[in-house]
Structure formats: structure tokens, C-alpha cells
Motif scaffolding. Structure first.
Motif, PDB file in Angstrom:
ATOM      1  N   ARG A 147      -5.892   9.401  -3.496  1.00 37.32           N
ATOM      2  CA  ARG A 147      -5.146   8.078  -3.508  1.00 37.32           C
ATOM      3  C   ARG A 147      -5.609   7.300  -3.059  1.00 37.32           C
ATOM      4  O   ARG A 147      -4.575   5.587  -3.179  1.00 37.32           O
ATOM      5  CB  ARG A 147      -3.800   8.919  -2.493  1.00 37.32           C
ATOM      6  N   GLU A 148      -6.849   6.560  -2.081  1.00 43.53           N
ATOM      7  CA  GLU A 148      -7.137   6.378  -1.488  1.00 43.53           C
ATOM      8  C   GLU A 148      -7.661   4.847  -2.989  1.00 43.53           C
ATOM      9  O   GLU A 148      -7.538   3.715  -2.977  1.00 43.53           O
ATOM     10  CB  GLU A 148      -7.877   6.501  -0.655  1.00 43.53           C
ATOM     11  N   VAL A 166      -4.849  -1.074  -7.648  1.00 41.80           N
ATOM     12  CA  VAL A 166      -4.036  -1.113  -7.633  1.00 41.80           C
ATOM     13  C   VAL A 166      -3.856  -2.278  -6.358  1.00 41.80           C
ATOM     14  O   VAL A 166      -3.160  -3.399  -7.488  1.00 41.80           O
ATOM     15  CB  VAL A 166      -3.047   0.215  -7.372  1.00 41.80           C
ATOM     16  N   THR A 167      -3.781  -2.863  -6.041  1.00 44.26           N
ATOM     17  CA  THR A 167      -3.825  -3.595  -5.134  1.00 44.26           C
ATOM     18  C   THR A 167      -4.524  -4.615  -5.024  1.00 44.26           C
ATOM     19  O   THR A 167      -4.436  -6.309  -5.542  1.00 44.26           O
ATOM     20  CB  THR A 167      -3.084  -3.399  -3.402  1.00 44.26           C
ATOM     21  N   GLU A 168      -5.641  -4.342  -5.495  1.00 44.67           N
ATOM     22  CA  GLU A 168      -6.765  -5.314  -5.124  1.00 44.67           C
ATOM     23  C   GLU A 168      -6.321  -7.143  -6.517  1.00 44.67           C
ATOM     24  O   GLU A 168      -6.214  -6.033  -8.622  1.00 44.67           O
ATOM     25  CB  GLU A 168      -7.706  -5.167  -5.450  1.00 44.67           C
ATOM     26  N   GLY A 169      -6.578  -8.133  -6.084  1.00 40.29           N
ATOM     27  CA  GLY A 169      -6.924  -8.254  -7.805  1.00 40.29           C
ATOM     28  C   GLY A 169      -5.216 -10.071  -7.481  1.00 40.29           C
ATOM     29  O   GLY A 169      -5.646 -10.332  -8.417  1.00 40.29           O
ATOM     30  N   GLU A 220       1.562  -1.152   0.057  1.00 40.72           N
ATOM     31  CA  GLU A 220      -0.020   0.404   0.480  1.00 40.72           C
ATOM     32  C   GLU A 220       0.841   1.476  -0.355  1.00 40.72           C
ATOM     33  O   GLU A 220      -0.066   2.342  -0.380  1.00 40.72           O
ATOM     34  CB  GLU A 220      -1.048  -0.119   1.392  1.00 40.72           C
ATOM     35  N   GLN A 221       2.116   1.235   0.945  1.00 40.14           N
ATOM     36  CA  GLN A 221       3.484   2.238   0.977  1.00 40.14           C
ATOM     37  C   GLN A 221       3.393   2.940  -1.182  1.00 40.14           C
ATOM     38  O   GLN A 221       3.686   3.913  -1.509  1.00 40.14           O
ATOM     39  CB  GLN A 221       3.926   2.509   2.009  1.00 40.14           C
ATOM     40  N   LEU A 222       3.608   1.519  -1.455  1.00 40.52           N
ATOM     41  CA  LEU A 222       4.319   1.708  -2.909  1.00 40.52           C
ATOM     42  C   LEU A 222       3.553   2.110  -3.985  1.00 40.52           C
ATOM     43  O   LEU A 222       3.767   2.654  -4.315  1.00 40.52           O
ATOM     44  CB  LEU A 222       5.375   0.228  -3.161  1.00 40.52           C
ATOM     45  N   GLY A 237       1.120   4.252  -3.218  1.00 41.55           N
ATOM     46  CA  GLY A 237       0.328   5.286  -2.805  1.00 41.55           C
ATOM     47  C   GLY A 237       1.722   6.337  -3.697  1.00 41.55           C
ATOM     48  O   GLY A 237       1.707   7.326  -4.031  1.00 41.55           O
ATOM     49  N   MET A 238       3.278   5.942  -3.373  1.00 45.15           N
ATOM     50  CA  MET A 238       4.463   6.115  -3.943  1.00 45.15           C
ATOM     51  C   MET A 238       4.346   6.123  -5.542  1.00 45.15           C
ATOM     52  O   MET A 238       4.713   7.493  -6.104  1.00 45.15           O
ATOM     53  CB  MET A 238       5.730   5.681  -3.684  1.00 45.15           C
ATOM     54  N   LEU A 239       3.633   5.434  -6.289  1.00 40.56           N
ATOM     55  CA  LEU A 239       3.453   5.184  -7.684  1.00 40.56           C
ATOM     56  C   LEU A 239       2.440   6.525  -7.817  1.00 40.56           C
ATOM     57  O   LEU A 239       1.918   6.811  -9.463  1.00 40.56           O
ATOM     58  CB  LEU A 239       3.498   3.195  -8.058  1.00 40.56           C
ATOM     59  N   PHE A 240       1.389   6.267  -7.248  1.00 43.71           N
ATOM     60  CA  PHE A 240       0.062   6.978  -7.460  1.00 43.71           C
ATOM     61  C   PHE A 240       1.196   8.704  -7.391  1.00 43.71           C
ATOM     62  O   PHE A 240       0.484   9.065  -9.052  1.00 43.71           O
ATOM     63  CB  PHE A 240      -0.809   7.189  -5.584  1.00 43.71           C
ATOM     64  N   ASP A 241       1.910   9.072  -6.353  1.00 41.44           N
ATOM     65  CA  ASP A 241       2.507  10.544  -6.834  1.00 41.44           C
ATOM     66  C   ASP A 241       3.435  10.463  -7.438  1.00 41.44           C
ATOM     67  O   ASP A 241       3.741  11.589  -8.599  1.00 41.44           O
ATOM     68  CB  ASP A 241       3.119  10.428  -5.306  1.00 41.44           C
TER      69      ASP A 241
END
Length: 471
Positions: A216-217, A223-226, A155-157, A159-163
Motif C-alpha cells: 500500500r505504501e 501514484v502520487t509522485e511526479g 495520499e488518503q485517496l 490509499g482508497m484507490l489501492f483498495d
């Protein structure tokens, strides 16, 4: 200025040749360097730079060898920590190539060192990005592969990808061309398009991860689901790409040794090597060396080897079609399997001629076993992906995806026959060969897979046979 995509279908991987005024750069090269050297030679160009977008997990890059052969420096983005000499670019640092410039845009998220390279043409206009695994067509790079190395959660990564996407890539003009490192079929993303080149403007319209109103949320969640577990060989490939590797020429020399049936058998016994049969599945079904594993060259060969033979150091002996020995060793080396010890001289035919023991796989066409399947007395296993199974499948079939087959061996019955199928017959024969190598022989492959079953009008979920479909 020239830009050429050099695409390798079985890995769904794109490398790039860039040239201006007799100077060339290569982005994310594959392990065999010949294609890039020949391309530069054809144009009379010198390779000046080798750009790596990140430490790849799904293949072994050719950066180390290509640098030795050309003297060109390897370029990584910020935070990269290779064991060999390389230029670690700063964010926004530019590299001159003839009349063009290549600017490093640090875009962490897939990995911490992930970097997108922006090509600026001779007129000073932003022309293209080489986005690595940061931005795919239709998707973005999965953020779970570098968790351990970065000491961060997915999840932290994410978030960085979103930025990274919103600060470095989305502000670029819509006519900028996107050249990603992978296309559909790669395990580095979830939902990639079949196209391999697009404009950024179209991606802003088509790619779910680039929605302008996305929070962001929402991005982190979507991105992380599935995400499926990554193939087990991925960490080993990252290590090779970061630390270096054996020269491909030495691997080819060792792996293409011709072994007589007697020498082949002795070598297998001495080394506990996996016997890997890469012929067509129909040939394997008819006859093969007992306990050998089938993964055919005509399918997604290297990724399946990586998924099913977890240890890249595993000794391997080959049974190949005549003339395909070097290709097989090369394709194994692309995913880090460098310990090929030789091949069976004369192929499977020489094994038969020597009088040695053989095995075969029972395989039946759907129409020949329709009555047996209709009684539902024997279990049927579907080894396709979960998404394929969810779309439609044979009634009462059990989904056991090939990628995780080794984790579910105890679930296959040992006291009565059972059936195995996939989409068209390739993956089910791989599955059957693995089961047989583990001593499970009471199985039948359904020839032609789900495609053949639909034609035979066997009862499936979410599918109605044309002869019975109601208006």
C-alpha cells in the motif's frame, strides 16, 4: 451483444456504445449526442441507460442532454450527488440490458463516486469492465483532483484507490477486457499506453500500479509522485457535470454568428473577448489580428484552451478556416467554454480587405540563426514538457512549459530579442501569441522546433549530430 468504443483523439477520451437485443447503453458520452443517437438509430435500438463513471473534470459529458433526448436515466455510482435526477447505484447493483447485465462496482480513489461497470454476458461470464478513470492502460487515475470535495489528502485517496483496485478489479479473470475512459495524452493520468483497449491479464503484467507484490505504501508513493498541477479548468467542468449545463444547440447558435470585420472589432471592444485564432500556425505566423491568441484546431486544441484560458466563462471571438466554425464551437464546448460570441465572416482575409491593422510573428529556421544561437547572447526558451526537456534540449535553453507560461511572464526579457521553440512548431506559436498579446514582441519563433534543430545539428544535450558522432 455489441460493444463499440467511440474515441475522440484530441481529448484522448473513450465513450462506449453497448447493445443487446435492441437495448443500448452509453458510457461516458461526450457533450454532442448526435453520434450516439445515430448509432442507436442505425441498429433500431433504444437507449435504455446512460452510465457515468464519475464527475469528469477534463470534459463536459453529454449525459444531461442525452437523457432529455431519449428519456434514458443517468446512472452514477455510490456517493454521487448530482443536482439533476439520476439513479445512484448501490455497490454491486445490476442493470439488465437485453440479455446482458451491467454491474456497478464502487471503486473510489480517483474520486469518491468513481465506479467501474462490469459487463456480464448472456452466459453469465464476466466479459469487460468500463473502468472510467479508475484504471487506465499502463496507469491509474490521479488521486489529487477530488481532495477538496472529499476533504481528504491525495495520499488518503491514493490509499482508497489501492483498495479499490485490489478488492474489485484485480480479482477479476485475466481475459476480462478493459475499456478505460482515457488514453495517452490525457491529463487525468501520468503514464498511459497508446493503446485504448487491453485485457486485464496484460495490465496485471504491464501496469506498474497492479503489481501483485506492491505494498500500500509503495502504491501511494508511486501514484502520487511526479503529478503535475491539473489544468485550471478542471473544477469548472466538474461543476458543469454535477449541476447541468446549457443546451449545445443554443451554444452553437450563438457561437456561429457571422460578424463583419467592423462588427467583430466592435464586439471585441465591448466585451473584452479573447480573439482566438484556430488556423494553422504557419498562417498565424504570416499574419493575424493584433493581440489575438493562436491555438490551432490541428493540435490538442481543447485541452490547450482549457489550460491557457483559465476562465470557462471568458467571452471568445473566433478566427477560423472557412467551414470550421461549428467544429470549433463544439470542441470548445466539450471543455466547458460556452461563451463564444461569433466568428469573423470571411476569415482573416476579410480583415485584411477591410484595411484594419494586422500583426505577424517573426519565425526563423534553425539553420538561418545557428550562428546567432551559437554565440549564446540571447536567451532561448523551451516550452515543451519537463519530461521532453529532460530527455534532450538545446544547450543553455530554459524550460518554461507552455502549460504554466502565464505564471512566468515576468521571466521573459523585455530589452533584447529571445527565442522560443517546442517539438515541432505548434506549441511555440501558441506561446509566442500569448507573449505578444501581453505586449512582449521582442521574440523569435524557431520554426519546426526541436525536430528541425536536430536536423540542422545545433548543439543539444544528450544528442550528437551524425556528422560528429564518434564510434
Amino acid at each position: 451483444m455489441k460493444i463499440e468504443q467511440i474515441y475522440t483523439g484530441c481529448l484522448a477520451q473513450g465513450a462506449y456504445y453497448i447493445e443487446s437485443e435492441g437495448e443500448a447503453a452509453i458510457v461516458d458520452p461526450l457533450r454532442e449526442t448526435g453520434p450516439y443517437l445515430r448509432r442507436a438509430h442505425e441498429s433500431g435500438a433504444d437507449i435504455k441507460y446512460i452510465f457515468e463513471t464519475h464527475f469528469h473534470a477534463d470534459f463536459v459529458s453529454g449525459h444531461v442532454t442525452l437523457s432529455k433526448e431519449t428519456g434514458a436515466p443517468i446512472v452514477y455510482g455510490p456517493l454521487a450527488n448530482p443536482s439533476f435526477e439520476a439513479i445512484i447505484a448501490e455497490d454491486q447493483q445490476e442493470f439488465v440490458l437485453g440479455k446482458i447485465r451491467i454491474r456497478a462496482l464502487h471503486t473510489p480513489g480517483h474520486t469518491m463516486e468513481s465506479t467501474t461497470y462490469l459487463l456480464i454476458d448472456e452466459n453469465g461470464k464476466d466479459h469487460a469492465i468500463f473502468s472510467g478513470d479508475t484504471l487506465f492502460l499502463g496507469d491509474v487515475g490521479r488521486p489529487d483532483l477530488a481532495q477538496k470535495a472529499a476533504d481528504m489528502t491525495q495520499e488518503q485517496l491514493a490509499g482508497m484507490l489501492f483498495d479499490s483496485l485490489r478488492s474489485k478489479i484485480m480479482p477479476l479473470a485475466d481475459d476480462v477486457i478493459v475499456y478505460p475512459a482515457h488514453g495517452a495524452g490525457s491529463a487525468c493520468g501520468k503514464n498511459m499506453m497508446k493503446e485504448t483497449v487491453d485485457t486485464l491479464g496484460n495490465q496485471k503484467k504491464m501496469n506498474y500500479a497492479l503489481r501483485a507484490d506492491m505494498t500500500r505504501e509503495e502504491f501511494i508513493r508511486e501514484v502520487t509522485e511526479g503529478l503535475l498541477p491539473p489544468p485550471k479548468y478542471f473544477p469548472a467542468n466538474v461543476k458543469l457535470n454535477r449541476e447541468g449545463y446549457e443546451d449545445l444547440g443554443e451554444i452553437l447558435e450563438r457561437g456561429t454568428r457571422a460578424l463583419s470585420p467592423e462588427a467583430f472589432e466592435a464586439r471585441a471592444n465591448e466585451t473584452a473577448a479573447v480573439i482566438l485564432d484556430v488556423r494553422h500556425q504557419d498562417e498565424f505566423v504570416k499574419g493575424h489580428i493584433p493581440r489575438s491568441i493562436f491555438i490551432g484546431l490541428k493540435g490538442d486544441f481543447a485541452p490547450w484552451v482549457g489550460a491557457l484560458i483559465a476562465d470557462v466563462k471568458q467571452p471568445i471571438l473566433l478566427v477560423t478556416p472557412a467551414g470550421n466554425e461549428e467544429e470549433t464551437v463544439t470542441r470548445l464546448s466539450r471543455v466547458g467554454f460556452d461563451n463564444t460570441l461569433g466568428y469573423l465572416e470571411g476569415g482573416f482575409e476579410s480583415w485584411i480587405a477591410s484595411g484594419k491593422e494586422t500583426d505577424s510573428l517573426e519565425s526563423e529556421a534553425p539553420e538561418e540563426i545557428s550562428e546567432i544561437l551559437a554565440k549564446k547572447e540571447n536567451q532561448v526558451f523551451d516550452v515543451r514538457k519537463e519530461s521532453e526537456f529532460a530527455a534532450e534540449h538545446l544547450e543553455d535553453a530554459v524550460n518554461t512549459p507552455l502549460s504554466v507560461l502565464n505564471d512566468h511572464l515576468a521571466e521573459f526579457p523585455s530589452d533584447k530579442p529571445f527565442y522560443v521553440y517546442c517539438a515541432g512548431g505548434y506549441r511555440s506559436v501558441i506561446a509566442a501569441s500569448i507573449l505578444k498579446s501581453r505586449g512582449i514582441h521582442n521574440l523569435v519563433d524557431i520554426a519546426g522546433g526541436f525536430t528541425a534543430m536536430k536536423k540542422a545539428c545545433l548543439p543539444t544535450t544528450d544528442f550528437v549530430c551524425p556528422s560528429t558522432r564518434q564510434s
